[in-house]
Design a protein around this motif. Structure first.
Motif, PDB file in Angstrom:
ATOM      1  N   PRO A 233      42.405  31.917  39.262  1.00 35.13           N
ATOM      2  CA  PRO A 233      42.732  32.003  40.692  1.00 35.13           C
ATOM      3  C   PRO A 233      41.622  32.664  41.514  1.00 35.13           C
ATOM      4  CG  PRO A 233      44.627  32.647  39.361  1.00 35.13           C
ATOM      5  CD  PRO A 233      43.458  32.525  38.421  1.00 35.13           C
ATOM      6  N   ALA A 234      40.997  33.690  40.979  1.00 36.53           N
ATOM      7  CA  ALA A 234      39.911  34.364  41.706  1.00 36.53           C
ATOM      8  C   ALA A 234      38.689  33.451  41.827  1.00 36.53           C
ATOM      9  CB  ALA A 234      39.530  35.661  40.996  1.00 36.53           C
ATOM     10  N   VAL A 235      38.362  32.749  40.759  1.00 32.35           N
ATOM     11  CA  VAL A 235      37.207  31.850  40.771  1.00 32.35           C
ATOM     12  C   VAL A 235      37.467  30.672  41.709  1.00 32.35           C
ATOM     13  CG1 VAL A 235      35.797  30.327  39.316  1.00 32.35           C
ATOM     14  CG2 VAL A 235      36.440  32.586  38.484  1.00 32.35           C
ATOM     15  N   ALA A 236      38.708  30.171  41.751  1.00 25.45           N
ATOM     16  CA  ALA A 236      39.055  29.076  42.666  1.00 25.45           C
ATOM     17  C   ALA A 236      38.897  29.523  44.115  1.00 25.45           C
ATOM     18  CB  ALA A 236      40.477  28.597  42.408  1.00 25.45           C
ATOM     19  N   GLY A 237      39.200  30.776  44.389  1.00 29.46           N
ATOM     20  CA  GLY A 237      39.017  31.310  45.733  1.00 29.46           C
ATOM     21  C   GLY A 237      37.575  31.254  46.195  1.00 29.46           C
ATOM     22  N   ASP A 238      36.651  31.248  45.231  1.00 32.29           N
ATOM     23  CA  ASP A 238      35.227  31.152  45.544  1.00 32.29           C
ATOM     24  C   ASP A 238      34.710  29.716  45.474  1.00 32.29           C
ATOM     25  OD1 ASP A 238      34.929  33.849  46.022  1.00 32.29           O
ATOM     26  OD2 ASP A 238      34.271  34.323  43.991  1.00 32.29           O
ATOM     27  N   GLY A 239      35.624  28.739  45.288  1.00 32.51           N
ATOM     28  CA  GLY A 239      35.215  27.338  45.296  1.00 32.51           C
ATOM     29  C   GLY A 239      34.810  26.776  43.948  1.00 32.51           C
ATOM     30  N   GLY A 240      35.267  27.406  42.868  1.00 32.45           N
ATOM     31  CA  GLY A 240      34.878  26.913  41.555  1.00 32.45           C
ATOM     32  C   GLY A 240      35.992  27.003  40.546  1.00 32.45           C
ATOM     33  N   ASP A 241      35.615  26.931  39.296  1.00 36.93           N
ATOM     34  CA  ASP A 241      36.573  27.021  38.201  1.00 36.93           C
ATOM     35  C   ASP A 241      35.841  27.558  36.982  1.00 36.93           C
ATOM     36  OD1 ASP A 241      38.984  26.835  36.861  1.00 36.93           O
ATOM     37  OD2 ASP A 241      38.926  24.662  36.626  1.00 36.93           O
ATOM     38  N   ILE A 242      36.622  27.951  36.001  1.00 36.85           N
ATOM     39  CA  ILE A 242      36.069  28.427  34.738  1.00 36.85           C
ATOM     40  C   ILE A 242      36.857  27.759  33.622  1.00 36.85           C
ATOM     41  CG2 ILE A 242      37.521  30.479  34.671  1.00 36.85           C
ATOM     42  CD1 ILE A 242      34.929  31.924  33.583  1.00 36.85           C
ATOM     43  N   VAL A 243      36.147  27.282  32.616  1.00 34.72           N
ATOM     44  CA  VAL A 243      36.774  26.518  31.536  1.00 34.72           C
ATOM     45  C   VAL A 243      36.478  27.206  30.207  1.00 34.72           C
ATOM     46  CG1 VAL A 243      36.834  24.272  30.373  1.00 34.72           C
ATOM     47  CG2 VAL A 243      36.479  24.382  32.846  1.00 34.72           C
ATOM     48  N   TYR A 244      37.553  27.419  29.438  1.00 39.62           N
ATOM     49  CA  TYR A 244      37.426  27.974  28.089  1.00 39.62           C
ATOM     50  C   TYR A 244      36.754  26.935  27.203  1.00 39.62           C
ATOM     51  CZ  TYR A 244      38.832  29.364  23.381  1.00 39.62           C
ATOM     52  OH  TYR A 244      38.833  29.695  22.059  1.00 39.62           O
ATOM     53  N   ARG A 245      35.702  27.362  26.451  1.00 34.60           N
ATOM     54  CA  ARG A 245      34.970  26.425  25.595  1.00 34.60           C
ATOM     55  C   ARG A 245      34.920  26.851  24.137  1.00 34.60           C
ATOM     56  NH1 ARG A 245      31.191  23.156  28.205  1.00 34.60           N
ATOM     57  NH2 ARG A 245      31.092  22.156  26.165  1.00 34.60           N
ATOM     58  N   GLY A 246      35.525  28.009  23.799  1.00 34.62           N
ATOM     59  CA  GLY A 246      35.588  28.395  22.397  1.00 34.62           C
ATOM     60  C   GLY A 246      35.578  29.899  22.187  1.00 34.62           C
TER      61      GLY A 246
ATOM     62  N   GLN B 290      32.125  26.225  36.747  1.00 34.27           N
ATOM     63  CA  GLN B 290      32.029  24.934  37.414  1.00 34.27           C
ATOM     64  C   GLN B 290      32.116  25.114  38.920  1.00 34.27           C
ATOM     65  OE1 GLN B 290      35.287  22.688  35.706  1.00 34.27           O
ATOM     66  NE2 GLN B 290      33.997  21.928  34.054  1.00 34.27           N
ATOM     67  N   GLY B 291      31.756  24.066  39.644  1.00 31.83           N
ATOM     68  CA  GLY B 291      31.830  24.087  41.100  1.00 31.83           C
ATOM     69  C   GLY B 291      30.853  25.078  41.690  1.00 31.83           C
ATOM     70  N   ALA B 292      31.302  25.828  42.693  1.00 33.16           N
ATOM     71  CA  ALA B 292      30.435  26.795  43.365  1.00 33.16           C
ATOM     72  C   ALA B 292      29.927  27.863  42.418  1.00 33.16           C
ATOM     73  CB  ALA B 292      31.182  27.452  44.529  1.00 33.16           C
ATOM     74  N   CYS B 293      30.667  28.097  41.332  1.00 37.54           N
ATOM     75  CA  CYS B 293      30.299  29.158  40.397  1.00 37.54           C
ATOM     76  C   CYS B 293      29.166  28.751  39.456  1.00 37.54           C
ATOM     77  CB  CYS B 293      31.514  29.579  39.586  1.00 37.54           C
ATOM     78  SG  CYS B 293      32.836  30.207  40.647  1.00 37.54           S
ATOM     79  N   ALA B 294      28.975  27.460  39.248  1.00 37.26           N
ATOM     80  CA  ALA B 294      27.877  26.998  38.400  1.00 37.26           C
ATOM     81  C   ALA B 294      26.579  27.175  39.171  1.00 37.26           C
ATOM     82  CB  ALA B 294      28.079  25.531  38.025  1.00 37.26           C
ATOM     83  N   GLY B 295      25.680  27.908  38.623  1.00 40.88           N
ATOM     84  CA  GLY B 295      24.393  28.131  39.288  1.00 40.88           C
ATOM     85  C   GLY B 295      24.420  29.186  40.363  1.00 40.88           C
ATOM     86  N   CYS B 296      25.539  29.846  40.534  1.00 40.17           N
ATOM     87  CA  CYS B 296      25.631  30.914  41.530  1.00 40.17           C
ATOM     88  C   CYS B 296      24.811  32.103  41.054  1.00 40.17           C
ATOM     89  CB  CYS B 296      27.096  31.314  41.722  1.00 40.17           C
ATOM     90  SG  CYS B 296      27.310  32.718  42.839  1.00 40.17           S
ATOM     91  N   PRO B 297      24.048  32.732  41.951  1.00 39.60           N
ATOM     92  CA  PRO B 297      23.252  33.887  41.541  1.00 39.60           C
ATOM     93  C   PRO B 297      24.083  35.021  40.933  1.00 39.60           C
ATOM     94  CG  PRO B 297      22.635  33.177  43.752  1.00 39.60           C
ATOM     95  CD  PRO B 297      23.837  32.370  43.341  1.00 39.60           C
TER      96      PRO B 297
END
Length: 198
Positions: free
Chosen positions: A140-153, A164-171
């Motif tokens: 929910p917090a990451v979505a508020g910033d325009g992105g998402d986070i995905v569990y990969r292992g 993902q989204g705004a969070c990918a490549g964010c400084p």
């Protein structure tokens, strides 16, 4: 008498200066999210393809009620923003399908991301705790910033997550992973020793 539907699209900045979050005031994805990191991945969506066709767009992300658009470095958002809004307005006012071949409602369910490491059966309880925290506290917090986070292992104490989204490549994404998410997971799940970007 003819009435025209009026639609406004709100725009918000994100922690990533290359990405803006566009809120059409209606549902975008009925469930889940969808990340389009390049024009090839956008071929599944007429809307994402139209946004990439502008040339300055390097990423598109669909959230539950928003679309995040990432522009190439050096792009003037003052010039690009009205073009993005026009494409979004055309799409949502015409009620065009979000995905090609997605059935009657036009929605296609995205494939899950491949795991970075294979989860072990004996870690099932720990993984369930990690996923629950990510779902309820982090996403929910990451979505508020325009992105998402995905569990990969999860392997040997290390949790692998993909931004993902705004969070990918964010400084600030490294700080978010290391100081925010890693601290939260270590606090609630003692088996977690580290969080790494996937």
């Amino acid at each position: 008498m003819l009435y025209m539907a009026v639609m406004f699209i709100e725009t918000q900045t994100t922690p990533n200066p290359a990405t803006l979050k566009f809120l059409p005031g209606r549902q975008v994805m009925p469930s889940g999210t969808r990340d389009f990191p390049d024009p090839e991945s956008a071929e599944a969506s007429p809307l994402a393809s139209a946004l990439f066709s502008m040339g300055d767009v390097t990423g598109v992300f669909f959230g539950s009620d928003f679309v995040s658009v990432t522009a190439a470095q050096g792009t003037d958002w003052a010039a690009l923003k009205p073009q993005v809004v026009a494409i979004l307005l055309d799409h949502f006012v015409s009620e065009a399908p979000l995905f090609m071949g997605g059935g009657a409602d036009g929605i296609a369910v995205p494939a899950e991301a491949d795991a970075v490491v294979e989860d072990r059966e004996e870690d099932a309880d720990v993984i369930a705790q990690i996923c629950e925290l990510i779902e309820t506290r982090v996403r929910p917090a990451v979505a508020g910033d325009g992105g998402d986070i995905v569990y990969r292992g999860f392997s040997e104490g290390v949790v692998y997550l993909q931004m993902q989204g705004a969070c990918a490549g964010c400084p600030s994404s490294t700080a978010t992973l290391k100081q925010g998410i890693e601290g939260l997971l270590k606090h609630y799940v003692p088996e977690v020793t580290e969080v790494r970007a996937a």
